[in-house]
Design a protein around this motif. Structure first.
Motif: not given
Length: 366
Positions: A283-308
């Motif tokens: 599913g979609v990872k809330t922690k990734v959405l939250e980081c983006m809302a704060y304006g923070r760049p995200v280092i993650t994996t394909m699993k981290g952006i799954e569903g976006l």
């Protein structure tokens, strides 16, 4: 489409919401979603909540619509309490028009509600089987791959509407039923209006943040990777926020476990990037959405952006192709040059994952 139209109503209905955890204290992605759904439904309907909690919580005597059920800390206790409560709640279920269940663990409530000829809406929160694919061990195989798969399948077949967090997840759950149309997408949301936007403090990575309940297997596995990376880049500080810090005893001095904190604002403000090296989960990872809302760049994996959808094209999203490649994480952190602002990330959340947009989708179904 006909299915959706049948669920649209302009009259006040009585809705029973069955969930795990305290919706008034949304400390993880699951509860953030449930809390959002509760708020959305309460705007137009009369909602009663049965929430199963691990320990006794202070109850709000003024709110008779939230029923707390204390359970133990093992699977057998969960099962016994859920089954017994589903039976003892027959009168309550009868008095409601529709029942919303937050996860297939509440299959007994689905069965009871269907026997009482109630409309059931099953919010999946992702596929349990998909979570198991990134993990090893016989316990994982039995509880997630086998039992979890059976729960997901039966819950999907019995429910009138099945809600998933992304189209990827929807495809998984459509395999469980002949009625493909009843599986619909209601995206995750974050409360953007109450999340401040911050400029990035440094041009080079000096401090990173990871937020999550470490008792959740996907977060636990991610932190194991974070610790390995921290050993290699000693000039970067790694901040880990969330319950479960006692699970990690030995870690580098540049790692700080903060536990649960009352507010995340100051920690996101001080961080340069979010580091979310997920290897499993669904599913979609809330922690990734939250980081983006704060304006923070995200280092993650394909699993981290799954569903976006198309998020990988955004400036500020840095993907590691091999989720457990420590060398690749280290190279990226040492070479990354950051912008001062990443408002494009926040704009993406406002347009696609705000509470208002999710409420509109949800209220068409209930």
């Amino acid at each position: 489409m006909n299915l959706l139209i049948n669920f649209i109503t302009s009259t006040l209905m009585k809705v029973l919401l069955v969930t795990f955890g305290d919706i008034n204290d949304p400390t993880n992605g699951y509860l953030i979603r449930v809390s959002t759904i509760y708020k959305c439904l309460s705007k137009e309907h009369d909602v009663t909540v049965i929430q199963f909690v691990n320990s006794k919580i202070s109850s709000d005597n003024s709110n008779k619509k939230i029923i707390n059920v204390e359970i133990g800390k093992n699977y057998l206790s969960y099962a016994v309490k859920i089954i017994s409560k589903s039976i003892s709640s027959i009168k309550l279920i009868k008095s409601h028009d529709k029942v919303v269940v937050e996860g297939s663990i509440f299959l007994p409530f689905i069965i009871t509600a269907k026997l009482l000829r109630k409309i059931v809406i099953y919010d999946t929160h992702g596929s349990i089987v998909e979570v198991s694919k990134g993990l090893k061990g016989i316990k994982n195989f039995i509880f997630r791959r086998v039992i979890g798969g059976v729960l997901d399948s039966i819950s999907t077949k019995l429910s009138d509407v099945v809600i998933t967090v992304s189209e990827d997840d929807a495809q998984i759950f459509r395999k469980y039923t002949r009625n493909k149309q009843k599986v619909v997408v209601v995206r995750h949301a974050v409360d953007v209006e109450n999340i401040p936007f911050y400029e990035v403090p440094h041009e080079r990575v000096r401090k990173v943040i990871f937020v999550g309940n470490l008792h959740s297997v996907q977060n636990y596995e991610a932190v194991k990777i974070i610790l390995k990376v921290a050993e290699r880049v000693k000039d970067i500080e790694f901040i880990i926020v969330g319950d479960g810090r006692e699970l990690f005893k030995d870690y580098p001095p540049n790692v700080k476990f903060l536990g649960k904190v009352p507010s995340l604002h100051e920690y996101y403000r001080e961080a340069d990037v979010c580091f979310i090296p997920l290897t499993t989960g669904t599913g979609v990872k809330t922690k990734v959405l939250e980081c983006m809302a704060y304006g923070r760049p995200v280092i993650t994996t394909m699993k981290g952006i799954e569903g976006l959808n198309n998020v990988e094209k955004l400036d500020g999203i840095y993907l590691i192709s091999h989720a457990e490649d420590i060398d690749e994480y280290v190279r990226l952190m040492n070479s990354l040059v950051l912008n001062k602002q990443y408002y494009n990330l926040r704009k993406y959340i406002v347009e696609k994952h705000s509470i208002n947009s999710v409420c509109k989708s949800l209220l068409l179904l209930v």
